[in-house]
Write an enzyme that holds these catalytic residues in place. Structure first.
Site, PDB file in Angstrom:
ATOM      1  N   SER A   1      10.626   2.179  -3.068  1.00 34.73           N
ATOM      2  CA  SER A   1      10.154   2.955  -1.919  1.00 34.73           C
ATOM      3  C   SER A   1      10.078   2.049  -0.699  1.00 34.73           C
ATOM      4  CB  SER A   1       8.764   3.542  -2.201  1.00 34.73           C
ATOM      5  OG  SER A   1       8.188   4.100  -1.029  1.00 34.73           O
TER       6      SER A   1
ATOM      7  N   TYR B   1       0.103   2.021  -4.611  1.00 40.51           N
ATOM      8  CA  TYR B   1       1.494   2.470  -4.682  1.00 40.51           C
ATOM      9  C   TYR B   1       2.442   1.441  -4.080  1.00 40.51           C
ATOM     10  CZ  TYR B   1       5.590   5.440  -3.834  1.00 40.51           C
ATOM     11  OH  TYR B   1       6.857   5.961  -3.792  1.00 40.51           O
TER      12      TYR B   1
ATOM     13  N   LYS C   1       5.458  -0.614  -5.983  1.00 40.86           N
ATOM     14  CA  LYS C   1       6.863  -0.465  -5.598  1.00 40.86           C
ATOM     15  C   LYS C   1       7.449  -1.788  -5.115  1.00 40.86           C
ATOM     16  CE  LYS C   1       7.641   3.856  -6.564  1.00 40.86           C
ATOM     17  NZ  LYS C   1       8.557   4.203  -7.682  1.00 40.86           N
TER      18      LYS C   1
END
EC number: 1.-.-.-
Length: 263
Positions: free
Chosen positions: A147, A160, A164
């Site tokens: 991401s 998150y 990633k």
């Protein structure tokens, strides 16, 4: 012919999170390029709908409904693909995600869970798949879906974004360990119009600022990611390994600003 280099004729792919969104788009693109596909996700009805499209494209589909948040479950998909199709050539580690939260509300367990879901599942499937790739096909390709939040910093994405970022670096490390017969690359999508952004897509007041903050002045479509995945999986991408393709409309800073107040 140059377009022939983008074919995946008679290849076999496993795609996690293949019931909708990016996973479904990648699965259909692979089928259109000539591959048979095992798709896995939690919801049988979504998988069945995607499998029907794969078969309509003239390729075979196999579905596995399972909770892929657990690495030991994800690892089983490699053997299931060989059982269904007789070999395995491509793995797309697409399953992942973590809900945004403020840093001070993010526990160490939240960090560990994000790492397990986004990195642990990818590692488990890769480790299970590579020996089967070597045995049945002589090599293969692994594609990890990272991401832009693994590269850019935005409020609310500590768990998150960290996971990633780890997945992107895992890609580089795995590529070196597995060369020359298995290539490992990643795709870092920007803001893509999947169900995760359905609220944004339906609200011009939310969508317009995100589009304006994106140099290409639009949000991405799942097919943008699917096209990149076909490139990485196909002979066209045969001289790439350990790389992350940033398919994000040219972002150099986040285009999503969560309403998290200053301290």
């Amino acid at each position: 012919m140059i377009l022939d280099m983008f074919r995946l004729d008679d290849k076999v792919a496993v795609i996690t999170g293949g019931g909708r969104g990016l996973g479904a788009a990648i699965a259909l693109a692979f089928a259109q390029a000539g591959a048979d596909v095992l798709i896995a996700s939690r919801t049988s009805s979504e998988l069945d709908a995607v499998a029907e499209q794969i078969r309509a494209a003239g390729r075979r589909a196999h579905t596995v409904a399972a909770d892929l948040a657990h690495p030991e479950v994800t690892a089983q998909l490699a053997g299931q693909a060989v059982g269904a199709f007789g070999k395995l050539d491509i793995v797309v580690n697409n399953v992942g995600g973590t809900m945004p939260n403020t840093l001070l509300s993010t526990s160490t367990k939240d960090l560990a869970d994000a790492f397990a879901f986004n990195v642990g599942t990818a590692h488990a499937l890769t480790v299970a798949a590579v020996p089967l790739m070597l045995e049945h096909s002589g090599g293969g390709s692994v594609i990890n879906i990272s991401s832009t939040m693994g590269r850019l910093a935005a409020r609310g994405f500590a768990a998150y974004g960290t996971a990633k970022a780890a997945l992107a670096h895992y890609t580089r490390l795995a590529a070196l360990d597995l060369c020359p017969r298995v290539r490992v690359n990643a795709i870092a999508p920007g803001s893509i119009l999947t169900s995760a952004l359905e609220v944004v897509a339906a609200n011009d007041e939310l969508r317009a600022p995100m589009e304006q903050a994106t140099p290409l002045r639009r949000l991405g479509d799942p097919v943008d990611i699917a096209a990149a995945a076909v490139y990485l999986a196909s002979p066209a991408g045969s001289f790439l390994t350990g790389k992350t393709l940033e398919v994000d409309g040219g972002l150099t800073f986040p285009n999503l600003d969560l309403p998290i107040p200053d301290l």
